[in-house]
Design an enzyme around this catalytic site. Structure first.
Site, PDB file in Angstrom:
ATOM      1  N   LYS A   1      -2.012   7.980   3.727  1.00  0.00           N
ATOM      2  CA  LYS A   1      -2.873   8.520   4.796  1.00  0.00           C
ATOM      3  C   LYS A   1      -2.833  10.051   4.800  1.00  0.00           C
ATOM      4  O   LYS A   1      -3.841  10.700   5.094  1.00  0.00           O
ATOM      5  CB  LYS A   1      -2.457   7.947   6.149  1.00  0.00           C
ATOM      6  CG  LYS A   1      -2.640   6.423   6.260  1.00  0.00           C
ATOM      7  CD  LYS A   1      -4.089   5.984   6.095  1.00  0.00           C
ATOM      8  CE  LYS A   1      -4.279   4.501   6.386  1.00  0.00           C
ATOM      9  NZ  LYS A   1      -5.684   4.062   6.242  1.00  0.00           N
TER      10      LYS A   1
ATOM     11  N   VAL B   1     -11.540  -3.589  -3.168  1.00  0.00           N
ATOM     12  CA  VAL B   1     -11.623  -2.130  -3.420  1.00  0.00           C
ATOM     13  C   VAL B   1     -10.627  -1.648  -4.470  1.00  0.00           C
ATOM     14  O   VAL B   1     -10.827  -0.587  -5.060  1.00  0.00           O
ATOM     15  CB  VAL B   1     -11.447  -1.263  -2.140  1.00  0.00           C
ATOM     16  CG1 VAL B   1     -12.683  -1.303  -1.267  1.00  0.00           C
ATOM     17  CG2 VAL B   1     -10.184  -1.596  -1.387  1.00  0.00           C
TER      18      VAL B   1
ATOM     19  N   GLY C   1     -13.725  -3.454   4.082  1.00  0.00           N
ATOM     20  CA  GLY C   1     -12.828  -4.229   4.954  1.00  0.00           C
ATOM     21  C   GLY C   1     -13.457  -4.471   6.315  1.00  0.00           C
ATOM     22  O   GLY C   1     -12.765  -4.488   7.331  1.00  0.00           O
TER      23      GLY C   1
ATOM     24  N   SER D   1      -4.392   7.824  10.041  1.00  0.00           N
ATOM     25  CA  SER D   1      -3.385   7.163  10.890  1.00  0.00           C
ATOM     26  C   SER D   1      -2.468   8.215  11.500  1.00  0.00           C
ATOM     27  O   SER D   1      -2.312   9.317  10.953  1.00  0.00           O
ATOM     28  CB  SER D   1      -2.553   6.211  10.035  1.00  0.00           C
ATOM     29  OG  SER D   1      -1.397   5.794  10.734  1.00  0.00           O
TER      30      SER D   1
ATOM     31  N   ASN E   1     -12.665   2.022   5.399  1.00  0.00           N
ATOM     32  CA  ASN E   1     -11.785   1.430   6.417  1.00  0.00           C
ATOM     33  C   ASN E   1     -10.692   0.539   5.823  1.00  0.00           C
ATOM     34  O   ASN E   1      -9.601   0.463   6.385  1.00  0.00           O
ATOM     35  CB  ASN E   1     -12.645   0.623   7.405  1.00  0.00           C
ATOM     36  CG  ASN E   1     -11.824  -0.333   8.226  1.00  0.00           C
ATOM     37  OD1 ASN E   1     -11.163   0.056   9.187  1.00  0.00           O
ATOM     38  ND2 ASN E   1     -11.810  -1.622   7.831  1.00  0.00           N
TER      39      ASN E   1
ATOM     40  N   TYR F   1       2.693   4.164   3.058  1.00  0.00           N
ATOM     41  CA  TYR F   1       1.524   4.205   3.955  1.00  0.00           C
ATOM     42  C   TYR F   1       1.276   5.641   4.431  1.00  0.00           C
ATOM     43  O   TYR F   1       0.147   6.138   4.390  1.00  0.00           O
ATOM     44  CB  TYR F   1       1.790   3.266   5.132  1.00  0.00           C
ATOM     45  CG  TYR F   1       0.652   3.110   6.111  1.00  0.00           C
ATOM     46  CD1 TYR F   1      -0.445   2.305   5.806  1.00  0.00           C
ATOM     47  CD2 TYR F   1       0.684   3.730   7.360  1.00  0.00           C
ATOM     48  CE1 TYR F   1      -1.477   2.136   6.715  1.00  0.00           C
ATOM     49  CE2 TYR F   1      -0.339   3.565   8.277  1.00  0.00           C
ATOM     50  CZ  TYR F   1      -1.411   2.771   7.949  1.00  0.00           C
ATOM     51  OH  TYR F   1      -2.430   2.598   8.857  1.00  0.00           O
ATOM     52  N   ALA F   2       2.348   6.311   4.871  1.00  0.00           N
ATOM     53  CA  ALA F   2       2.210   7.689   5.353  1.00  0.00           C
ATOM     54  C   ALA F   2       1.749   8.608   4.224  1.00  0.00           C
ATOM     55  O   ALA F   2       0.910   9.490   4.440  1.00  0.00           O
ATOM     56  CB  ALA F   2       3.526   8.186   5.939  1.00  0.00           C
ATOM     57  N   ALA F   3       2.285   8.396   3.028  1.00  0.00           N
ATOM     58  CA  ALA F   3       1.854   9.216   1.880  1.00  0.00           C
ATOM     59  C   ALA F   3       0.367   8.992   1.613  1.00  0.00           C
ATOM     60  O   ALA F   3      -0.383   9.950   1.361  1.00  0.00           O
ATOM     61  CB  ALA F   3       2.684   8.873   0.647  1.00  0.00           C
TER      62      ALA F   3
HETATM   63  P1  NAI Z   1      -6.705  -5.348   9.347  1.00  0.00           P
HETATM   64  O1  NAI Z   1      -5.630  -5.834   8.445  1.00  0.00           O
HETATM   65  O2  NAI Z   1      -7.127  -6.156  10.524  1.00  0.00           O
HETATM   66  O3  NAI Z   1      -8.003  -4.971   8.530  1.00  0.00           O
HETATM   67  C1  NAI Z   1      -7.960  -4.383   7.252  1.00  0.00           C
HETATM   68  C2  NAI Z   1      -9.187  -4.828   6.508  1.00  0.00           C
HETATM   69  O4  NAI Z   1      -9.131  -4.293   5.190  1.00  0.00           O
HETATM   70  C3  NAI Z   1      -9.237  -6.345   6.378  1.00  0.00           C
HETATM   71  O5  NAI Z   1     -10.563  -6.781   6.598  1.00  0.00           O
HETATM   72  C4  NAI Z   1      -8.814  -6.563   4.950  1.00  0.00           C
HETATM   73  O6  NAI Z   1      -9.320  -7.736   4.393  1.00  0.00           O
HETATM   74  C5  NAI Z   1      -9.389  -5.331   4.284  1.00  0.00           C
HETATM   75  N1  NAI Z   1      -8.774  -5.066   2.977  1.00  0.00           N
HETATM   76  C6  NAI Z   1      -7.463  -4.903   2.689  1.00  0.00           C
HETATM   77  N2  NAI Z   1      -7.299  -4.757   1.371  1.00  0.00           N
HETATM   78  C7  NAI Z   1      -8.526  -4.822   0.803  1.00  0.00           C
HETATM   79  C8  NAI Z   1      -9.012  -4.755  -0.519  1.00  0.00           C
HETATM   80  N3  NAI Z   1      -8.185  -4.603  -1.563  1.00  0.00           N
HETATM   81  N4  NAI Z   1     -10.336  -4.862  -0.732  1.00  0.00           N
HETATM   82  C9  NAI Z   1     -11.188  -5.026   0.304  1.00  0.00           C
HETATM   83  N5  NAI Z   1     -10.794  -5.112   1.581  1.00  0.00           N
HETATM   84  C10 NAI Z   1      -9.475  -5.014   1.832  1.00  0.00           C
HETATM   85  O7  NAI Z   1      -6.208  -3.914   9.816  1.00  0.00           O
HETATM   86  P2  NAI Z   1      -6.865  -2.849  10.796  1.00  0.00           P
HETATM   87  O8  NAI Z   1      -5.840  -2.498  11.801  1.00  0.00           O
HETATM   88  O9  NAI Z   1      -8.208  -3.244  11.234  1.00  0.00           O
HETATM   89  O10 NAI Z   1      -6.965  -1.611   9.776  1.00  0.00           O
HETATM   90  C11 NAI Z   1      -8.165  -0.975   9.402  1.00  0.00           C
HETATM   91  C12 NAI Z   1      -7.850   0.457   9.001  1.00  0.00           C
HETATM   92  O11 NAI Z   1      -7.322   1.149  10.127  1.00  0.00           O
HETATM   93  C13 NAI Z   1      -6.798   0.577   7.896  1.00  0.00           C
HETATM   94  O12 NAI Z   1      -7.172   1.608   7.008  1.00  0.00           O
HETATM   95  C14 NAI Z   1      -5.548   0.955   8.659  1.00  0.00           C
HETATM   96  O13 NAI Z   1      -4.645   1.662   7.859  1.00  0.00           O
HETATM   97  C15 NAI Z   1      -6.128   1.797   9.764  1.00  0.00           C
HETATM   98  N6  NAI Z   1      -5.266   1.964  10.933  1.00  0.00           N
HETATM   99  C16 NAI Z   1      -4.963   0.931  11.797  1.00  0.00           C
HETATM  100  C17 NAI Z   1      -4.167   1.169  12.905  1.00  0.00           C
HETATM  101  C18 NAI Z   1      -3.835   0.112  13.912  1.00  0.00           C
HETATM  102  O14 NAI Z   1      -3.106   0.404  14.870  1.00  0.00           O
HETATM  103  N7  NAI Z   1      -4.321  -1.090  13.799  1.00  0.00           N
HETATM  104  C19 NAI Z   1      -3.596   2.486  13.161  1.00  0.00           C
HETATM  105  C20 NAI Z   1      -3.956   3.474  12.200  1.00  0.00           C
HETATM  106  C21 NAI Z   1      -4.769   3.200  11.139  1.00  0.00           C
END
Ligand code: NAI
Length: 270
Positions: A177, A82, A34, A160, A108, A173-175
């Site tokens: 993480k 993924v 991602g 998270s 990620n 989501y919480a489960a």
């Molecule tokens: P985002 O939505 O901007 O990025 C997520 C990325 O994962 C995107 O590039 C998306 O295309 C990719 N993705 C999703 N499903 C996919 C799949 N099946 N196969 C391949 N790629 C896939 O979100 P963000 O905020 O950048 O999140 C990144 C990580 O950080 C996540 O794991 C999220 O749970 C975690 N996170 C984010 C927080 C926030 O405040 N933004 C807080 C805590 C955790």
């Protein structure tokens, strides 16, 4: 003169890094899932600044292409979903054939869903677990097998605050993480004898599309998050990027099995 039995050898003088080399990722190959947007892209950017070669994956080729253009000549992409677990061994194999051993894996890619628990269907629940937990395990297993054989590697999960305390309406989501947090400890124990470290970063509230979607329709939630963050502001994706550089680098060589909050104090705020 101290008496040493043959099993008690004196501690060797450690090789001392300069601060540049301790924090450097020069020549390392990093796989970031991602990595085309949000936090993953900034991790890629910061790791590029630290000298790494980067492979990003994601589902949308146009987004990945644009990201790689911005990251520069040391970045490449592979289109991959993924959640397609049976593709992950092949993905790792293809990356290593084309670019050499993966030194660092950053899990990620993740998705969120905000719904009251009673409205979450089994299908909803499975979808989140499949992306945020099952895929992370399958890809980690594929990479770790090779890292263990090479006696070298580092794995980073993106957890998270939702794994730390009860944020309403994010049960799946919480489960997922919380599952990652458990996985980190077990894998760190199992892999440590093979010189493979496993850690998590727990981002607080970071300004990305995911957070904007979760917050924009819910100003109360946004104010609550800000009010319990001692630093009084949201984080930037690069705040996570630099933490990832540190955990991936030799500067963190004695750190394994931890979840590092990068949250402006959110997890200790009162
Ligand atoms: P985002 O939505 O901007 O990025 C997520 C990325 O994962 C995107 O590039 C998306 O295309 C990719 N993705 C999703 N499903 C996919 C799949 N099946 N196969 C391949 N790629 C896939 O979100 P963000 O905020 O950048 O999140 C990144 C990580 O950080 C996540 O794991 C999220 O749970 C975690 N996170 C984010 C927080 C926030 O405040 N933004 C807080 C805590 C955790």
């Amino acid at each position: 003169m101290t008496n040493l039995s043959t099993s008690e050898v004196p501690i060797k003088v450690q090789h001392h890094h300069s601060h540049e080399t301790a924090f450097s990722l020069e020549g390392k190959l990093i796989l970031i899932t991602g990595g085309g947007s949000g936090i993953g892209f900034e991790i890629a950017q910061c790791m590029t600044y630290a000298g790494a070669r980067i492979i990003i994956t994601g589902r949308r080729e146009d987004v990945l292409k644009e990201a790689v253009t911005q990251l520069g000549k040391n970045a490449h992409y592979f289109v991959n979903d993924v959640t397609d677990l049976s593709s992950l061994e092949g993905l790792v194999n293809n990356i290593e054939l084309a670019h050499g051993p993966i030194d660092i894996l950053v899990n990620n890619a993740g998705i969120n869903m905000k719904k009251p628990a009673l409205e979450v269907s089994d299908e909803d629940f499975n979808r989140i677990i499949q992306t945020n937990l099952n895929a992370v395990f399958a890809l980690t297993r594929a990479c770790a097998a090779r890292m263990i054989a090479r006696k070298s590697g580092t794995i980073i999960m993106i957890s998270s605050m939702a794994a730390y305390y009860g944020i309403d309406r994010v049960v799946a989501y919480a489960a997922s993480k919380s599952g990652l947090e458990g996985m980190v400890k077990v894998l760190a124990s199992e892999f440590s004898p093979h010189n493979v470290r496993v850690n998590a970063i727990a981002p607080g509230f970071i300004e990305t599309n995911m957070m904007k979607t979760a917050m924009s329709s819910d100003p109360d939630r946004m104010n609550r998050a800000l009010n319990r963050t001692p630093m009084g502001k949201f984080g930037k994706p690069s705040d996570i990027g630099w933490a990832a550089v540190f955990l991936a680098s030799d500067a963190a060589r004695y750190i394994t099995g931890v979840s590092l909050p990068v949250d402006g104090g959110n997890s200790i705020g009162f």
